[in-house]
Design an enzyme around this catalytic site. Structure first.
Site, PDB file in Angstrom:
ATOM      1  N   LYS A 121       0.394  -0.264   8.954  1.00  0.00           N
ATOM      2  CA  LYS A 121       1.432  -1.309   8.951  1.00  0.00           C
ATOM      3  C   LYS A 121       0.847  -2.647   9.410  1.00  0.00           C
ATOM      4  CE  LYS A 121       5.826  -2.292   8.440  1.00  0.00           C
ATOM      5  NZ  LYS A 121       6.513  -2.118   7.157  1.00  0.00           N
ATOM      6  N   HIS A 177      24.525 -15.409   6.519  1.00  0.00           N
ATOM      7  CA  HIS A 177      24.251 -15.965   5.186  1.00  0.00           C
ATOM      8  C   HIS A 177      23.293 -17.142   5.324  1.00  0.00           C
ATOM      9  CE1 HIS A 177      24.907 -17.181   1.045  1.00  0.00           C
ATOM     10  NE2 HIS A 177      25.077 -18.414   1.485  1.00  0.00           N
ATOM     11  N   ALA A 234      -6.020  10.808  -1.845  1.00  0.00           N
ATOM     12  CA  ALA A 234      -4.755  10.841  -1.087  1.00  0.00           C
ATOM     13  C   ALA A 234      -3.797  11.752  -1.840  1.00  0.00           C
ATOM     14  CB  ALA A 234      -4.194   9.425  -0.959  1.00  0.00           C
ATOM     15  N   VAL A 235      -4.078  13.059  -1.763  1.00  0.00           N
ATOM     16  CA  VAL A 235      -3.308  14.020  -2.564  1.00  0.00           C
ATOM     17  C   VAL A 235      -2.376  14.870  -1.694  1.00  0.00           C
ATOM     18  CG1 VAL A 235      -5.040  14.172  -4.405  1.00  0.00           C
ATOM     19  CG2 VAL A 235      -5.202  15.711  -2.446  1.00  0.00           C
ATOM     20  N   GLU A 250      -2.484   9.116 -11.005  1.00  0.00           N
ATOM     21  CA  GLU A 250      -1.401   9.987 -10.506  1.00  0.00           C
ATOM     22  C   GLU A 250      -1.229  11.142 -11.494  1.00  0.00           C
ATOM     23  OE1 GLU A 250       0.722  10.704  -8.002  1.00  0.00           O
ATOM     24  OE2 GLU A 250       1.523  12.188  -9.403  1.00  0.00           O
TER      25      GLU A 250
END
Ligand code: FAD
Length: 482
Positions: free
Chosen positions: A56, A448, A272-273, A208
């Site tokens: 992060k 807002h 990264a599986v 992927e």
């Protein structure tokens, strides 16, 4: 070896100091119990040392580079570039700072910390082999296993820690961004690190094996497609339905052979599986703890293992492998361990957040899963292209979805894709847990311009038809139901 035997008794011993472990220890200490926590590695576990926090921290900079460059010529002069080496130094300082405070923090709460490897010798007993060669024996009324997970290996593409790496190698050892990189796997870790490397200058390809990025039942397909579109727009090469069949490392490069028959050379490959539970040498058998067919510690809904005195939390047992879920588990297991089984795990209450080229956050049921669960779901939507705040920042990609039951106005879940989705999702989480259901989102006074006001814009047409049809009684959100 200086073998020394001691035996101390605690109400609760927690094994592992990741988010599941430290939260469980703290929760039990807050309930007035005598608690010990055992950690064999770096305090804070995967999350602090090579997971959520370093990621992060680096992604914040990656996102800033994009945000600032989007305003180049709109009040900002000149494009900016990232300095990965300096970013790493900042990240390491952040982690070291948090880690240094860790033992102090636990001690202040009365939690006794042991540095060493824990092994169960029975359902209420364990040994700790400390780093200085001592062997301690601990007795415990209850034990919580929080030993986490490690990167799953992939036979088609074994890692070597240098040219072919996993996320741990990336976070702990990478010193420079490669010129070209292949990310094997388009799940959460793959898409997050892909964006990070792209922003710091790498040419990135994602392979992927499934039909879409983030192929998880809790993430709607629309979110995956929006992320993929953004990746293509910024120049990340997304390849679907394909993976790596083999690889060869040649000096400074890796030749990758894909399952579609093609081959390509990259400077580095990130595998990264997925992740697998860390249960080796834990003494599960001695304590009578069974493992399920997938290799996770088997637990019931109270997070109790097959040994009634032992509970398990986080990645080591089956469930979402996220810090969010581990923290959820920790509160449940600590309460149940200390006061008897009363709380049940429910992952539909736990948000999931993915921070990539777009931030994606979801909670509860998608429309598809709600249908399967027997609801009559409808989805209220607003796009950030209509948001004045998004337009001002020249960042209008993404949307908000609010999944609710058409008949009853019951909140079922939702998804946010866009700026600060990981913060905004707490509004939807609260709405799902509110006794007011959909009305919860209408009743709030919004600031807002803000992103959250899009929640009201999304549901307004539905609220109008509810009110006009005089169906003004909204059932509580599903997670507020008894
Ligand atoms: C790159 C990456 C990014 C991630 N980003 C996010 C994110 O943004 N948000 C999110 O929710 N999740 C994220 N995750 C997932 C998250 O890190 C894990 O789900 C979470 O850390 C699991 O917590 P845990 O307490 O179960 O285990 P861990 O954090 O893995 O901790 C387990 C600890 O137990 C210790 N241990 C193991 N065996 C023993 C033993 N026998 N004796 C003593 N100690 C032992 C280990 O040394 C370790 O410190 C990320 C993961 C990765 C890899």
């Amino acid at each position: 070896m200086n073998a020394q035997r001691k035996s101390e008794h605690f109400d609760l011993v927690v094994i592992g100091s990741g988010p599941g472990g430290y939260k469980a220890a703290i929760s039990a200490a807050h309930m007035g119990r005598r608690v010990a926590l055992v950690e064999k590695g770096l305090e804070g576990g995967t999350c602090l040392n090579h997971g959520c926090i370093p990621k992060k921290t680096l992604l914040y900079m990656a996102g800033l580079i994009e945000d600032v460059n989007a305003l180049n010529g709109r009040g900002i002069l000149g494009a900016i570039k990232g300095d990965f080496y300096a970013a790493l130094a900042h990240k390491e300082q952040v982690i070291a700072n948090i880690r240094d405070n860790f033992p102090v923090w636990l001690k202040r709460l009365g939690v006794r910390v042991y540095k060493g490897r824990a092994r169960l010798t029975g359902p209420q007993a364990l040994t700790v082999n400390t780093s200085c060669g001592k062997r301690l024996s601990l007795q415990a009324g209850r034990i919580i296993l929080a030993t986490g997970s490690e990167a799953a290996p992939y036979a088609g593409c074994p890692t070597d820690g240098e040219r072919v790496i996993n996320s741990r190698d990336f976070m702990l050892n990478l010193r420079a961004i490669p010129r070209s990189v292949l990310c094997v796997g388009g799940g959460a870790i793959g898409v997050e690190l892909a964006f990070l490397m792209h922003q710091f200058g790498a040419r990135v390809t994602i392979a992927e094996r499934g039909p879409r990025l983030l192929d998880k039942p809790c993430i709607p397909e629309r979110a995956s497609n929006t992320l993929e579109r953004k990746f293509r727009r910024i120049g990340v090469d997304v390849r679907k339905n394909v993976t790596v069949s083999s690889r060869e490392v040649h000096g400074g490069s890796v030749v990758v052979h894909f399952t579609d028959g093609s081959s390509e050379t990259f400077e580095q490959v990130l595998v990264a599986v997925g992740r697998r539970p860390r249960i080796r040498d834990l003494g599960l058998e001695q304590a009578g703890i069974e493992v399920d067919a997938r290799g996770f510690v088997a637990t019931n809904e109270y997070l109790q293992t097959t040994a009634p005195e032992v509970y398990a939390v986080g990645d080591v047992k089956f469930g979402p492998m996220t810090a969010n879920a581990a923290l959820h588990d920790a509160k449940i297991a600590a309460t149940n361990a200390v006061s008897g089984n009363q709380l049940r795990a429910n992952y539909n209450r736990v948000p999931i957040v993915i921070d990539s080229a777009l931030e994606i956050a979801a909670v509860g049921l998608t429309e598809l899963r709600a249908e399967d669960a027997g609801f009559e779901p409808d989805t209220a939507r607003a796009n950030f292209s209509g948001s004045p705040k998004s337009r001002g920042r020249h960042d209008t990609e993404g949307f908000i979805e609010v999944v609710h039951d058409e008949e009853t106005g019951q909140m079922l879940g939702g998804c946010i894709v866009g700026p600060e989705a990981g913060e905004q999702i707490h509004m939807l989480t609260a709405a799902c847990q509110s006794p007011k259901g959909l009305w919860f989102l209408k009743e709030i006074s919004y600031s807002h311009p803000s992103w959250c006001e899009e929640l009201e814009n999304a549901i307004d047409p539905y609220m109008a038809s509810f009110i006009q049809s005089e169906k003004s009684i909204f059932r509580p959100g599903i997670y507020a139901m008894p």
